[in-house]
Design a protein around this motif. Structure first.
Motif, PDB file in Angstrom:
ATOM      1  N   LEU A  28     -46.443 -43.473  -0.154  1.00 28.86           N
ATOM      2  CA  LEU A  28     -46.065 -43.201   1.233  1.00 28.86           C
ATOM      3  C   LEU A  28     -46.205 -44.451   2.084  1.00 28.86           C
ATOM      4  O   LEU A  28     -45.321 -44.776   2.892  1.00 28.86           O
ATOM      5  CB  LEU A  28     -46.939 -42.079   1.791  1.00 28.86           C
ATOM      6  CG  LEU A  28     -46.657 -41.646   3.233  1.00 28.86           C
ATOM      7  CD1 LEU A  28     -45.244 -41.103   3.356  1.00 28.86           C
ATOM      8  CD2 LEU A  28     -47.670 -40.603   3.684  1.00 28.86           C
ATOM      9  N   ALA A  29     -47.296 -45.185   1.899  1.00 27.40           N
ATOM     10  CA  ALA A  29     -47.501 -46.416   2.662  1.00 27.40           C
ATOM     11  C   ALA A  29     -46.457 -47.461   2.313  1.00 27.40           C
ATOM     12  O   ALA A  29     -45.946 -48.171   3.188  1.00 27.40           O
ATOM     13  CB  ALA A  29     -48.904 -46.963   2.396  1.00 27.40           C
ATOM     14  N   VAL A  40     -43.436 -47.036   1.461  1.00 24.31           N
ATOM     15  CA  VAL A  40     -42.152 -46.695   2.077  1.00 24.31           C
ATOM     16  C   VAL A  40     -42.226 -46.821   3.592  1.00 24.31           C
ATOM     17  O   VAL A  40     -41.299 -47.317   4.236  1.00 24.31           O
ATOM     18  CB  VAL A  40     -41.733 -45.261   1.687  1.00 24.31           C
ATOM     19  CG1 VAL A  40     -40.444 -44.878   2.403  1.00 24.31           C
ATOM     20  CG2 VAL A  40     -41.554 -45.152   0.179  1.00 24.31           C
ATOM     21  N   ALA A  41     -43.344 -46.393   4.169  1.00 18.48           N
ATOM     22  CA  ALA A  41     -43.440 -46.316   5.624  1.00 18.48           C
ATOM     23  C   ALA A  41     -43.649 -47.675   6.283  1.00 18.48           C
ATOM     24  O   ALA A  41     -43.051 -47.963   7.326  1.00 18.48           O
ATOM     25  CB  ALA A  41     -44.580 -45.376   6.013  1.00 18.48           C
ATOM     26  N   ILE A  42     -44.491 -48.512   5.682  1.00 19.24           N
ATOM     27  CA  ILE A  42     -44.842 -49.781   6.335  1.00 19.24           C
ATOM     28  C   ILE A  42     -43.626 -50.686   6.556  1.00 19.24           C
ATOM     29  O   ILE A  42     -43.422 -51.189   7.665  1.00 19.24           O
ATOM     30  CB  ILE A  42     -45.939 -50.506   5.528  1.00 19.24           C
ATOM     31  CG1 ILE A  42     -47.262 -49.728   5.660  1.00 19.24           C
ATOM     32  CG2 ILE A  42     -46.118 -51.937   6.017  1.00 19.24           C
ATOM     33  CD1 ILE A  42     -48.381 -50.273   4.807  1.00 19.24           C
ATOM     34  N   GLU A  66     -40.519 -49.831   6.862  1.00 14.43           N
ATOM     35  CA  GLU A  66     -39.651 -49.192   7.843  1.00 14.43           C
ATOM     36  C   GLU A  66     -40.222 -49.351   9.254  1.00 14.43           C
ATOM     37  O   GLU A  66     -39.493 -49.663  10.202  1.00 14.43           O
ATOM     38  CB  GLU A  66     -39.500 -47.698   7.506  1.00 14.43           C
ATOM     39  CG  GLU A  66     -38.556 -46.954   8.420  1.00 14.43           C
ATOM     40  CD  GLU A  66     -37.139 -47.464   8.361  1.00 14.43           C
ATOM     41  OE1 GLU A  66     -36.426 -47.351   9.389  1.00 14.43           O
ATOM     42  OE2 GLU A  66     -36.727 -48.001   7.321  1.00 14.43           O
ATOM     43  N   LEU A  67     -41.520 -49.146   9.408  1.00 18.49           N
ATOM     44  CA  LEU A  67     -42.154 -49.307  10.721  1.00 18.49           C
ATOM     45  C   LEU A  67     -42.080 -50.759  11.182  1.00 18.49           C
ATOM     46  O   LEU A  67     -41.823 -51.031  12.360  1.00 18.49           O
ATOM     47  CB  LEU A  67     -43.605 -48.842  10.654  1.00 18.49           C
ATOM     48  CG  LEU A  67     -43.826 -47.335  10.458  1.00 18.49           C
ATOM     49  CD1 LEU A  67     -45.308 -47.034  10.266  1.00 18.49           C
ATOM     50  CD2 LEU A  67     -43.256 -46.543  11.638  1.00 18.49           C
ATOM     51  N   THR A  68     -42.304 -51.686  10.252  1.00 18.43           N
ATOM     52  CA  THR A  68     -42.213 -53.106  10.595  1.00 18.43           C
ATOM     53  C   THR A  68     -40.817 -53.474  11.058  1.00 18.43           C
ATOM     54  O   THR A  68     -40.639 -54.228  12.028  1.00 18.43           O
ATOM     55  CB  THR A  68     -42.598 -53.972   9.379  1.00 18.43           C
ATOM     56  OG1 THR A  68     -43.903 -53.607   8.935  1.00 18.43           O
ATOM     57  CG2 THR A  68     -42.569 -55.448   9.726  1.00 18.43           C
ATOM     58  N   GLN A  97     -38.613 -51.432  12.440  1.00 14.90           N
ATOM     59  CA  GLN A  97     -38.396 -50.821  13.751  1.00 14.90           C
ATOM     60  C   GLN A  97     -39.072 -51.623  14.858  1.00 14.90           C
ATOM     61  O   GLN A  97     -38.502 -51.843  15.923  1.00 14.90           O
ATOM     62  CB  GLN A  97     -38.913 -49.392  13.761  1.00 14.90           C
ATOM     63  CG  GLN A  97     -38.104 -48.426  12.895  1.00 14.90           C
ATOM     64  CD  GLN A  97     -38.667 -47.021  12.894  1.00 14.90           C
ATOM     65  OE1 GLN A  97     -39.603 -46.718  13.638  1.00 14.90           O
ATOM     66  NE2 GLN A  97     -38.107 -46.156  12.064  1.00 14.90           N
TER      67      GLN A  97
END
Length: 322
Positions: free
Chosen positions: A306-307, A309-311, A313-315, A317
Motif C-alpha cells: 500500500l505504501a 503505491v500510495a507514496i 502518487e501522493l508525491t 500530486q
C-alpha cells in the motif's frame, strides 16, 4: 551524421530517465532489505546460499514478468496461479513417460502458449474484459490441472531437479537471459507495440500497429512464462501439485505494482517489476528471520505494498500543486 547520432542518443537517454523515474527509491529499499537479509543470513553471500535464494525468487520473477506483459498493454490475468499449477502437473505426468524430459518440456511450453493465446483471442475478438475472461479461465485451467493430477505426485528427473534447484545459480542465469531476450523483443515491432497499445490503443491502431496481434502475442508469451514457472516449481519439489500455483496470482500483481507498473497500460518497466518481485521475495525472508508470525507477515506485506503505491502518487500530486 554525428549530430543525428547525438540527437538519437540524447532521445534514448531521455526516454530511459523518464522510465526510471520513481524507481530510484525502489532500488534503495531493495538494497536495504538485501543488506538486512545478508546480515541475518550470512550464507546468502556464498554460492549455495545465493543459489537457494534465487531459486525461491525465480518463479515469482517469472510470473511477475508474465503479468507485466499484460499490464503494459492494458490487460491483466487472474489465471496466473492455475497456469503455474497446470505447468507443474503436465511436467510431472509427462517427463516419466514416453515423451521423456524434452517432450515434457515441450508439452509444458505448448500448454502455456496455447492457453495464453486462446485467452488472448477471446479477449480481442469478442471484446471482453481481460479480468473477466482470465477469471473464468482460471476455474477451467484449475479444473484441468486437477483432472490431469488429482493429488500431488508424478515424476521429475533427478538430474533436472539438481540442475534447476541445485547448488549452482542456474536460476539467476536464466533470469538474466530472459531480461536480455526482453530487451531484444522490445526492439521488434510487436515489442514496441505492447507499450503503444497500452498507452493509446486508438492512436496505435491509426499508426498501423496490429493491436489485436500485439495483445494475443502478449497473452501467449505470458502463458508461456507462467507454465515454465510451474515447471521450475515442479523441479524444486520433485513432483507436481495441482494447487501449488494458488499464491502466484496475487503475488504477480503485487510484484508488478511494487515495481511501478500501472494498471491502465503503457506505464512501467520490466526491470522495475523484477525489482518489485525481488523486494516481495526478500522482505518475506527478512520477516521470517526476524521471527514474524505468518499473520504479521501478511499484514506487513499489505502495508508495504500500500505504501509503495500510495507514496509515489501522493508525491506526484504534491509536486503538481502550485
Amino acid at each position: 551524421m554525428n549530430i543525428a547520432f547525438s540527437s538519437r542518443q540524447n532521445l534514448f537517454f531521455s526516454v530511459q530517465r523518464r522510465r526510471n523515474r520513481g524507481l530510484n527509491g525502489l532500488y534503495i529499499v531493495v538494497g536495504l532489505f538485501l543488506l538486512a537479509y545478508a546480515m541475518l543470513f550470512p550464507g546468502l553471500l556464498g554460492i549455495s546460499g545465493f543459489s537457494k535464494f534465487t531459486q525461491n525468487w525465480f518463479p515469482l520473477a517469472l510470473v511477475t514478468m508474465a503479468q507485466v506483459l499484460l499490464l503494459l498493454n492494458g490487460g491483466i490475468s487472474l489465471a496466473i496461479g492455475p497456469l503455474v499449477s497446470l505447468g507443474a502437473v503436465i511436467a510431472a505426468t509427462t517427463m516419466g513417460g514416453p515423451l521423456g524430459t524434452i517432450g515434457g518440456l515441450l508439452a509444458v511450453a505448448a500448454s502455456g502458449l496455447l492457453s495464453g493465446a486462446l485467452i488472448g483471442v477471446i479477449v480481442t475478438r469478442l471484446r471482453l474484459p481481460a479480468i473477466i475472461v482470465t477469471l473464468a479461465g482460471s476455474f477451467i485451467i484449475a479444473g484441468v490441472a486437477l483432472i490431469i493430477l488429482p493429488r500431488p505426485g508424478g515424476f521429475i528427473p533427478d538430474w533436472l531437479s539438481n540442475l534447476l534447484a541445485g547448488n549452482v545459480p542456474v536460476a539467476f542465469g536464466l533470469l538474466v537471459l530472459l531480461l536480455v531476450c526482453w530487451k531484444l523483443f522490445l526492439a521488434t515491432p510487436l515489442g514496441l507495440g505492447i507499450y503503444a497499445v497500452g498507452d493509446n490503443p486508438v492512436g496505435a491502431f491509426r499508426s498501423g500497429v496490429p493491436v489485436d496481434r500485439v495483445k494475443i502475442t502478449a497473452f501467449a508469451l505470458s502463458g508461456l512464462l507462467t507454465a515454465l514457472a510451474g515447471l521450475f516449481v515442479a523441479a524444486q519439489t520433485g513432483s507436481g501439485d495441482p494447487v501449488i500455483g494458488t499464491p502466484f496470482t496475487l503475488n504477480s500483481i503485487a510484484g508488478a505494482v511494487l515495481g511501478g507498473v500501472g494498471f491502465l497500460g503503457g506505464k512501467g518497466t520490466m526491470r522495475g517489476a523484477i525489482c518489485g518481485s525481488l523486494l516481495l521475495s526478500v522482505m518475506i525472508n527478512v520477516m521470517f528471520f526476524l521471527g514474524f508470525s505468518p499473520v504479521t507477515q501478511y499484514v506487513a506485506q499489505g502495508l508495504i505494498i500500500l505504501a509503495a503505491v500510495a507514496i509515489p502518487e501522493l508525491t506526484s500530486q504534491w509536486s503538481r500543486k502550485p
